[in-house]
Design a protein around this motif. Structure first.
Motif, PDB file in Angstrom:
ATOM      1  N   GLY A 288      23.499 -28.908  47.863  1.00  0.00           N
ATOM      2  CA  GLY A 288      23.267 -30.310  47.505  1.00  0.00           C
ATOM      3  C   GLY A 288      24.190 -30.644  46.002  1.00  0.00           C
ATOM      4  N   ARG A 289      25.475 -30.017  46.137  1.00  0.00           N
ATOM      5  CA  ARG A 289      25.681 -30.792  45.054  1.00  0.00           C
ATOM      6  C   ARG A 289      27.360 -31.113  45.051  1.00  0.00           C
ATOM      7  N   PHE A 290      26.813 -32.437  43.837  1.00  0.00           N
ATOM      8  CA  PHE A 290      27.640 -33.285  44.207  1.00  0.00           C
ATOM      9  C   PHE A 290      29.182 -33.229  44.053  1.00  0.00           C
ATOM     10  N   TYR A 291      29.997 -34.203  44.749  1.00  0.00           N
ATOM     11  CA  TYR A 291      31.613 -34.042  44.866  1.00  0.00           C
ATOM     12  C   TYR A 291      31.502 -33.878  43.284  1.00  0.00           C
ATOM     13  N   PRO A 292      32.858 -32.433  43.149  1.00  0.00           N
ATOM     14  CA  PRO A 292      33.257 -32.846  42.077  1.00  0.00           C
ATOM     15  C   PRO A 292      34.875 -33.482  41.580  1.00  0.00           C
ATOM     16  N   LEU A 293      34.625 -34.947  41.305  1.00  0.00           N
ATOM     17  CA  LEU A 293      35.975 -35.768  41.718  1.00  0.00           C
ATOM     18  C   LEU A 293      36.378 -35.324  40.516  1.00  0.00           C
ATOM     19  N   ALA A 294      36.088 -35.081  38.783  1.00  0.00           N
ATOM     20  CA  ALA A 294      37.321 -35.250  37.832  1.00  0.00           C
ATOM     21  C   ALA A 294      38.152 -33.570  38.159  1.00  0.00           C
ATOM     22  N   GLY A 295      37.567 -32.942  38.666  1.00  0.00           N
ATOM     23  CA  GLY A 295      38.546 -31.774  39.199  1.00  0.00           C
ATOM     24  C   GLY A 295      39.375 -31.411  40.646  1.00  0.00           C
ATOM     25  N   ARG A 296      39.430 -32.540  41.920  1.00  0.00           N
ATOM     26  CA  ARG A 296      40.272 -33.062  42.150  1.00  0.00           C
ATOM     27  C   ARG A 296      41.812 -34.112  41.799  1.00  0.00           C
ATOM     28  N   ALA A 297      41.491 -34.521  40.576  1.00  0.00           N
ATOM     29  CA  ALA A 297      42.626 -35.714  40.721  1.00  0.00           C
ATOM     30  C   ALA A 297      44.360 -34.271  40.777  1.00  0.00           C
ATOM     31  N   HIS A 298      43.842 -33.245  40.967  1.00  0.00           N
ATOM     32  CA  HIS A 298      45.569 -32.948  41.287  1.00  0.00           C
ATOM     33  C   HIS A 298      46.051 -33.320  42.945  1.00  0.00           C
ATOM     34  N   LEU A 299      45.032 -33.996  43.712  1.00  0.00           N
ATOM     35  CA  LEU A 299      44.676 -34.533  45.139  1.00  0.00           C
ATOM     36  C   LEU A 299      45.761 -35.398  45.040  1.00  0.00           C
ATOM     37  N   LEU A 300      46.035 -36.391  44.073  1.00  0.00           N
ATOM     38  CA  LEU A 300      46.522 -37.249  44.502  1.00  0.00           C
ATOM     39  C   LEU A 300      47.666 -37.788  43.790  1.00  0.00           C
ATOM     40  N   LYS A 301      48.847 -36.179  43.136  1.00  0.00           N
ATOM     41  CA  LYS A 301      49.863 -36.294  43.244  1.00  0.00           C
ATOM     42  C   LYS A 301      51.735 -36.727  44.387  1.00  0.00           C
ATOM     43  N   ASP A 302      50.461 -36.884  45.507  1.00  0.00           N
ATOM     44  CA  ASP A 302      51.218 -36.794  46.162  1.00  0.00           C
ATOM     45  C   ASP A 302      52.435 -38.347  46.113  1.00  0.00           C
ATOM     46  N   PRO A 303      54.313 -38.318  45.853  1.00  0.00           N
ATOM     47  CA  PRO A 303      54.335 -39.654  45.936  1.00  0.00           C
ATOM     48  C   PRO A 303      54.139 -40.975  46.492  1.00  0.00           C
ATOM     49  N   ASP A 304      53.464 -40.509  48.038  1.00  0.00           N
ATOM     50  CA  ASP A 304      53.535 -41.707  48.270  1.00  0.00           C
ATOM     51  C   ASP A 304      51.344 -42.037  48.421  1.00  0.00           C
ATOM     52  N   ALA A 305      50.981 -43.352  47.679  1.00  0.00           N
ATOM     53  CA  ALA A 305      49.859 -43.682  46.987  1.00  0.00           C
ATOM     54  C   ALA A 305      48.767 -43.566  48.000  1.00  0.00           C
ATOM     55  N   HIS A 306      49.022 -43.880  49.493  1.00  0.00           N
ATOM     56  CA  HIS A 306      48.533 -43.797  50.856  1.00  0.00           C
ATOM     57  C   HIS A 306      47.934 -42.338  51.174  1.00  0.00           C
ATOM     58  N   HIS A 307      49.306 -41.575  51.096  1.00  0.00           N
ATOM     59  CA  HIS A 307      49.140 -39.913  51.155  1.00  0.00           C
ATOM     60  C   HIS A 307      48.121 -39.775  50.473  1.00  0.00           C
ATOM     61  N   ALA A 308      48.270 -39.555  49.609  1.00  0.00           N
ATOM     62  CA  ALA A 308      47.798 -39.049  48.185  1.00  0.00           C
ATOM     63  C   ALA A 308      46.100 -39.256  48.146  1.00  0.00           C
ATOM     64  N   LEU A 309      46.007 -40.588  48.758  1.00  0.00           N
ATOM     65  CA  LEU A 309      44.476 -41.110  49.003  1.00  0.00           C
ATOM     66  C   LEU A 309      43.571 -40.625  50.003  1.00  0.00           C
ATOM     67  N   GLN A 310      44.675 -40.115  51.226  1.00  0.00           N
ATOM     68  CA  GLN A 310      44.943 -39.614  52.098  1.00  0.00           C
ATOM     69  C   GLN A 310      43.512 -37.984  52.272  1.00  0.00           C
ATOM     70  N   ALA A 311      44.766 -37.834  51.484  1.00  0.00           N
ATOM     71  CA  ALA A 311      44.692 -36.348  50.772  1.00  0.00           C
ATOM     72  C   ALA A 311      42.766 -35.876  49.859  1.00  0.00           C
ATOM     73  N   LEU A 312      42.757 -36.886  48.936  1.00  0.00           N
ATOM     74  CA  LEU A 312      41.274 -37.040  48.798  1.00  0.00           C
ATOM     75  C   LEU A 312      40.067 -37.365  49.407  1.00  0.00           C
ATOM     76  N   ARG A 313      40.394 -38.682  50.464  1.00  0.00           N
ATOM     77  CA  ARG A 313      39.374 -38.941  51.548  1.00  0.00           C
ATOM     78  C   ARG A 313      39.151 -37.503  52.326  1.00  0.00           C
ATOM     79  N   GLU A 314      40.284 -37.017  52.923  1.00  0.00           N
ATOM     80  CA  GLU A 314      39.875 -35.500  54.071  1.00  0.00           C
ATOM     81  C   GLU A 314      38.766 -34.547  52.812  1.00  0.00           C
ATOM     82  N   ASP A 315      39.425 -34.321  51.558  1.00  0.00           N
ATOM     83  CA  ASP A 315      38.832 -33.627  50.653  1.00  0.00           C
ATOM     84  C   ASP A 315      37.717 -33.697  50.438  1.00  0.00           C
TER      85      ASP A 315
END
Length: 349
Positions: A288-315
Motif C-alpha cells: 500500500g505504499r505510494f511510488y516515491p517519485l521524489a527519490g527516483r530523480a537519479h533514474l533520469l541521468k541517462d544522456p538519452d531522454a527516452h532511455h532515462a524515461l524508460q528506466a523510470l517507467r520500468e521502476d
C-alpha cells in the motif's frame, strides 16, 4: 501436449489391457489441440487419434462389442468440436488484432508522438493505459512549438473508457489550436475552459497543467488542480513547484471560483522537467505504499531522454508489480540549450 496425451493413453491401455476401458480417452488429443492449435492441426491430430483408436481397438478385440465403436464415435465427435473451437478462436484472434490496429491508429491521431526537439527542449513521453488490451485512455499530453514559445499540456480526464477518450480528444483539439493563437498562457487556459465546459456534463472535470517555455530560462505554469511537476536541477536535486493558490480543474469553472494564477520557475540548460499524472504518484506496491517519485530523480541521468524515461517507467512497473489501476502518463522535457545535456557545464558558468 496432444501427442503426449495420446501416447500416454495408448501406453497405459497396452499395459493394462482392455478391461480398464481407457480407449475413449484417446479423444483428449484432438480436444487439447482445438484449444491451442489451428483447425488444420486439430484435424490432423484427430485423424491420428482415429487411426490409433482403430489400432488399439483391433489389438484389444473391442470391435466385437459396442465399446470399440463407442470409442470411435467419441474421437470423431471431439475432433469435430475441436475443429469448430479452433475456427472460432482464430476468428476472435483476427477480430482482436483488428481492434488493436484501430486502437493504435486512434492513438496516433489523438496522442501524436511528441517532437524529439522543440525549441531549446528535448522531449520524451511514456503512456500506460489501465484498461486491459487498450493503447489509449483518459490521460493526455501535447507539446507545441508556437510563436509564443514551447507550450505543453499534461492532463487527466475524470473516469476511464471511451467517454474519457472523447473528452481527451476535445481538450487536445482545443489546445493544439489555441496554443498558436493565444498570446499568453492565461488566455490559452481560458479558451480550454470554455471548450471543456461546452462538452462536459454534470460534475465531470479534467485536471491539467499548462507550461510555457521561452528563451528567458524560465518556465511559466498554469495549474488546474493537477499534481505538481518534478523539476530536476543540474546537481540532481528535485523540486516540486507548487502554485501560489490551487484552482479548480477544467470543466468546473462554472462554479464561480477564480481561475489559476500563472507562476514562474527558473528553468535553465542542463535541467529537466517531468510532467505526469496521478497514476504515477498514486501507484501502490503490495504493502500500500505510494511510488516515491521524489527519490527516483537519479533514474533520469541517462544522456538519452527516452532511455532515462524508460528506466523510470520500468521502476514504476516494478514498484507496482501488478496490473495498473489507473492510467499513467509521463512527459520529460530537457533544456539542452545549445546542445548541453543534463549535468554538463554551460559556457560562462
Amino acid at each position: 501436449m496432444p501427442v503426449a496425451m495420446m501416447a500416454a493413453v495408448a501406453g497405459v491401455d497396452v499395459v493394462a489391457g482392455p478391461g480398464v476401458g481407457l480407449l475413449p480417452l484417446v479423444s483428449l488429443g484432438p480436444a487439447f489441440s482445438g484449444l491451442v492449435g489451428g483447425w488444420r492441426r486439430t484435424a490432423l491430430i484427430g485423424l491420428v487419434a482415429l487411426v490409433l483408436c482403430i489400432g488399439l481397438g483391433l489389438y484389444n478385440g473391442l470391435f466385437e462389442e459396442r465399446r470399440g465403436f463407442a470409442a470411435l464415435g467419441s474421437v470423431v465427435g471431439v475432433t469435430g468440436a475441436g475443429i469448430a473451437a479452433a475456427v472460432m478462436r482464430s476468428r476472435r484472434e483476427a477480430e482482436l488484432a483488428s481492434v488493436r490496429s484501430i486502437a493504435e491508429l486512434a492513438q496516433r491521431v489523438l496522442l501524436r508522438p511528441v517532437p524529439l526537439t522543440a525549441g531549446p527542449l528535448q522531449a520524451a513521453v511514456s503512456y500506460t493505459s489501465a484498461v486491459a488490451e487498450a493503447r489509449i485512455g483518459g490521460d493526455l499530453y501535447e507539446v507545441v512549438a508556437s510563436p509564443h514559445g514551447v507550450r505543453v499540456i499534461v492532463g487527466d480526464v475524470q473516469g476511464k473508457g471511451l467517454a474519457a477518450v472523447e473528452t481527451a480528444a476535445v481538450v487536445l483539439g482545443a489546445f493544439r489550436e489555441a496554443a498558436h493563437d493565444e498570446a499568453d498562457l492565461v488566455g490559452l487556459g481560458e479558451r480550454l475552459e470554455r471548450s471543456v465546459a461546452r462538452e462536459l456534463e454534470g460534475e465531470k472535470f479534467v485536471t491539467a497543467i499548462l507550461v510555457e517555455i521561452g528563451a528567458d530560462h524560465e518556465a511559466v505554469f498554469l495549474n488546474y488542480g493537477h499534481p505538481a511537476p518534478m523539476l530536476v536541477r543540474r546537481d540532481g536535486t528535485a523540486d516540486f513547484p507548487e502554485p501560489p493558490s490551487y484552482a479548480l480543474p477544467l470543466g468546473l469553472g462554472a462554479h464561480g471560483a477564480d481561475g489559476p494564477k500563472p507562476f514562474r520557475v527558473d528553468f535553465a540548460p542542463g535541467e529537466q522537467l517531468l510532467l505526469y499524472t496521478d497514476g504515477v504518484t498514486e501507484a501502490r506496491d503490495d504493502r500500500g505504499r505510494f511510488y516515491p517519485l521524489a527519490g527516483r530523480a537519479h533514474l533520469l541521468k541517462d544522456p538519452d531522454a527516452h532511455h532515462a524515461l524508460q528506466a523510470l517507467r520500468e521502476d514504476l512497473v516494478h514498484h507496482v508489480a501488478a496490473p495498473a489501476h489507473d492510467d499513467a502518463a509521463m512527459l520529460l522535457l530537457r533544456y539542452h540549450g545549445h546542445g548541453h545535456g543534463p549535468g554538463q557545464p554551460v559556457p560562462g558558468e
